[in-house]
Structures are given as structure tokens and as C-alpha cells.
Design an enzyme around this catalytic site. Structure first.
Site, short mmCIF file in Angstrom:
data_model
loop_
_atom_site.label_atom_id
_atom_site.label_comp_id
_atom_site.label_asym_id
_atom_site.label_seq_id
_atom_site.Cartn_x
_atom_site.Cartn_y
_atom_site.Cartn_z
N PHE A 33 0.83 -1.21 0.00
CA PHE A 33 0.00 0.00 0.00
C PHE A 33 0.87 1.27 0.00
O PHE A 33 0.90 2.02 -0.98
CB PHE A 33 -0.94 -0.07 1.21
CG PHE A 33 -1.60 1.21 1.60
CD1 PHE A 33 -2.28 1.97 0.66
CD2 PHE A 33 -1.56 1.66 2.92
CE1 PHE A 33 -2.89 3.17 1.02
CE2 PHE A 33 -2.16 2.84 3.29
CZ PHE A 33 -2.83 3.60 2.34
N THR B 134 2.71 -10.08 1.19
CA THR B 134 1.48 -9.30 1.42
C THR B 134 1.27 -8.25 0.32
O THR B 134 0.18 -7.71 0.20
CB THR B 134 1.50 -8.60 2.80
OG1 THR B 134 2.64 -7.74 2.86
CG2 THR B 134 1.54 -9.60 3.93
N GLY B 135 2.30 -7.97 -0.44
CA GLY B 135 2.18 -6.99 -1.53
C GLY B 135 1.51 -7.61 -2.74
O GLY B 135 1.33 -8.82 -2.83
N TYR C 59 5.38 -7.47 15.77
CA TYR C 59 5.50 -6.25 14.96
C TYR C 59 6.14 -5.13 15.78
O TYR C 59 7.12 -4.52 15.37
CB TYR C 59 4.11 -5.84 14.49
CG TYR C 59 4.04 -4.64 13.57
CD1 TYR C 59 4.61 -4.67 12.30
CD2 TYR C 59 3.37 -3.47 13.97
CE1 TYR C 59 4.53 -3.57 11.45
CE2 TYR C 59 3.28 -2.38 13.11
CZ TYR C 59 3.85 -2.43 11.87
OH TYR C 59 3.76 -1.35 11.02
N GLY D 83 23.18 -2.18 5.97
CA GLY D 83 24.47 -2.58 5.39
C GLY D 83 24.61 -2.09 3.96
O GLY D 83 25.66 -1.58 3.56
#
Ligand code: UDP
Length: 328
Positions: free
Chosen positions: A12, A36-37, A146, A103
């Protein structure tokens, strides 16, 4: 031409950020593992010669050829239902994924902005939440995967900033909505709009006295853009301070959609924060930013987006299949 890497590009927020940086004349590399994309969110960019997409999981080593000027780390599941279904991936992308991208930023001498969240404040005991508040998080609760990944993300980002002198930015993003949210990821705005469109009752969790403050995606993207371009390394809240209870919000959705359905109550999920409202003094002072889009206007646009869904899409329970990503 400046080059920017955006992780979570098919999600999103990530997809809206890709649009914004393409419009600003950047070369954009979008990266996503598509758990999830959804490629639908960026397929309009595939013909653009300044956009490239890498299907990659950032929890493993991230390689990008050539120079990179900026990195936006937006890869992460971002709804309570996702945390329950893919808790380990949620932890890994916030921790290992962030480490890999820091990194890469060090290697490329790039400036990096990481997407943190109001969840670092947990169920807050300070209201509204300002950036100095340390938070009230249950480390082992369902949201802990999360919240703690994002808290670690902030720590490691500050460590790279202080120890390696890396140019870092930390956005604490509060509830944001708009087109391209997943219809069935469980978050309250697509949940209520989806229910209205299917002719179902609206499910208010608990008594609905808990509050949220919803920011329209265009405002969010503008705040993030300004933060990236600023020289401020400490966390900044980006959100809309206009607070509303979930019960009042359900009434607003009923009015907006014209649904004949009623409100029903469901149990309140564990550790659901009781109140949430960003203190955006810092964003106002440092970035000269504040939201412009009213909830009425933002919800109208969002409703229009979901109204465009076919019947089949509306009734599909969840188009995402996580099972292939879960190791037993
Ligand atoms: N919520 C609700 N009904 C739903 C989905 C969510 O009442 O069908 C509530 C949820 O309990 C929370 C608020 O809406 O208090 C916002 O939930 P969301 O998952 O969108 O975001 P978050 O809790 O992470 O802010």
C-alpha cells in the site's frame, strides 16, 4: 538522475511512494517478496523506463548493482491479522531485513529512511503521543512481533547513524488509509467499507470507545518525502491528529456508504490500543508539514476505489495465500 530503492514496493504505502518518486524524476528500484504486496499496485509502472522491479526477500542478502542515493525500507506486514498469520516473517523483515538494508546503505553511502510505527508506543499511557514517550508494549502479545521488530529497527538504525555516521531517518507512521489497501487484511477502514459493500453488518470490536486518528495516504507520502529530504535523524511522528472513536467512525462509514446494515459488536482483540493520536509538533516545526486532506474527502476517494471491485473480488475471503511461506 538520483536512484532510490523502495522495499515493500508492491504494498500500500510502498506503491504510492514509487509513484511519488517517479513523479519527482527519480530512478526507482522497487523490491518486494509479494507475501502481502500485490503486483497490481505497481503494474502501471512496468512500462516506465525509470522503474525496475526486483522480486526479492530482504531478509536475505540484498544486492543492487551500481549507485544508490536513497533507500526507503517499507517492507513489512502491517495489519494485526497478518502478524498472527506470519509472525516470524514479521519479526525477520523488521530486524534482519533492516540490518541488510542498513548494510547496503553503508556500502552505497546512501541515505536511508525506515518505516517505523505508532505501535512502538504500544497501548499508550501518554496522550497524544509525542516522540519522547517510550511506550507501553507487551513484548509477548500478538502484536509484539511487529512492535518489537519495529523497536529493534529504530535501535539498529540509530546505532548505524551514531557508530557509522550513516544518514538515517525514522518515520513513526500512524494509521494511514487510501486506495490500494488490501480489502481483507482486517484493518478497520477496508473492513468497514467491504462490509458495507457486501451488505453485511459492521463489526465494531469491543464497545468502540477505542480511538484512532486516520491519515490520508497523499498526506502521509508528502510527510515522508519531506522527512527523507530533511537533515533530522531522530524519529518523527507522521499522522493526522484528528481523533475519532471506532464507534463514531462506524457511524461515519454508514453515512458515507448509505448501507442499510447495522453495527454489531465483536470481542476486542488482545492489546488493542485504547487511544491513539499523534503529536505532530515536530513534523510541523522541522518539516513544515501537516495533513491537508479531511477524513470526509479521503474516505470518499477510498470508497470510490473499493466500489470499483467486482462482486467476485468483494466476496473472495482473502486473495493472499500465506501458506507457501510458512515452514512447518
Ligand atoms: N476494528 C474494529 N472492527 C474491525 C476491524 C478493526 O472495530 O472490523 C478496530 C480495532 O479493534 C482497532 C481499530 O479498529 O481498535 C483499528 O484497527 P486496525 O486493525 O485498522 O489498526 P490498528 O489497531 O493497528 O490501529
Amino acid at each position: 538522475m538520483k536512484k532510490i530503492l523502495i522495499t515493500g514496493a508492491a504494498g500500500f504505502l510502498g506503491s504510492h511512494l514509487c509513484d511519488r518518486f517517479i513523479a519527482e524524476g527519480f530512478k526507482v528500484i522497487g523490491m518486494d517478496n509479494l507475501i502481502t504486496g500485490d503486483l497490481k499496485n505497481i503494474e502501471h509502472l512496468f512500462q516506465n523506463k525509470n522503474f525496475h522491479f526486483y522480486h526479492h526477500d530482504v531478509t536475505t542478502f540484498v544486492h543492487v548493482p551500481g549507485d544508490v542515493d536513497y533507500i526507503l525500507h517499507f517492507a513489512s506486514p502491517a495489519s494485526p491479522i497478518d502478524y498472527l498469520k506470519i509472525p516470524i516473517q514479521t519479526l525477520k523483515v523488521g530486524s534482519l531485513g533492516t540490518h541488510n538494508l542498513l548494510g547496503l546503505a553503508k556500502e552505497k553511502n546512501a541515505r536511508i529512511l525506515i518505516a517505523s510505527t505508532s505501535e512502538v508506543y504500544g497501548d499508550p499511557l501518554v496522550h497524544p503521543q509525542n516522540e519522547e514517550y517510550y511506550g507501553n508494549v507487551n513484548t509477548i502479545g500478538p502484536r509484539g512481533v511487529y512492535d518489537e521488530a519495529k523497536r529493534f529497527q529504530e535501535s539498529i538504525t540509530m546505532a548505524y547513524h551514531r557508530f557509522h555516521g550513516l544518514e538515517t531517518r525514522i518515520a513513526r507512521i500512524f494509521n494511514t488509509y487510501g486506495p490500494r489497501m488490501r480489502l481483507n487484511d482486517g484493518r478497520v477502514i477496508p473492513a468497514f467499507i467491504g462490509q458495507a459493500l457486501r451488505g453485511e453488518d459492521l463489526t465494531v470490536f469491543g464497545d468502540g470507545s477505542q480511538t484512532r486518528s486516520f491519515c490520508y495516504v497523499d498526506d502521509q507520502v508528502e510527510g515522508l518525502y519531506r522527512l527523507l529530504m530533511s537533515d533530522y535523524a531522530l524519529p518523527v511522528n507522521i499522522g493526522n491528529p484528528h481523533e475519532i472513536s471506532i464507534l463514531d467512525f462506524a457511524e461515519e462509514i454508514i453515512k458515507l456508504t448509505g448501507t442499510q446494515q447495522k453495527i454489531i459488536n465483536k470481542p476486542l482483540p488482545k492489546d488493542d490500543p485504547m487511544q491513539r493520536q499523534p503529536d505532530i509538533t515536530k513534523a510541523q516545526e522541522i518539516l513544515g508539514w501537516q495533513p491537508k486532506v479531511s477524513r470526509e474527502e479521503g474516505l470518499k476517494t477510498t470508497f470510490k476505489y473499493f466500489k470499483g471491485f467486482s462482486k467476485e473480488e468483494l466476496f473472495k475471503s482473502e486473495h493472499k495465500n500465506f501458506s507457501k511461506h510458512i515452514r512447518k
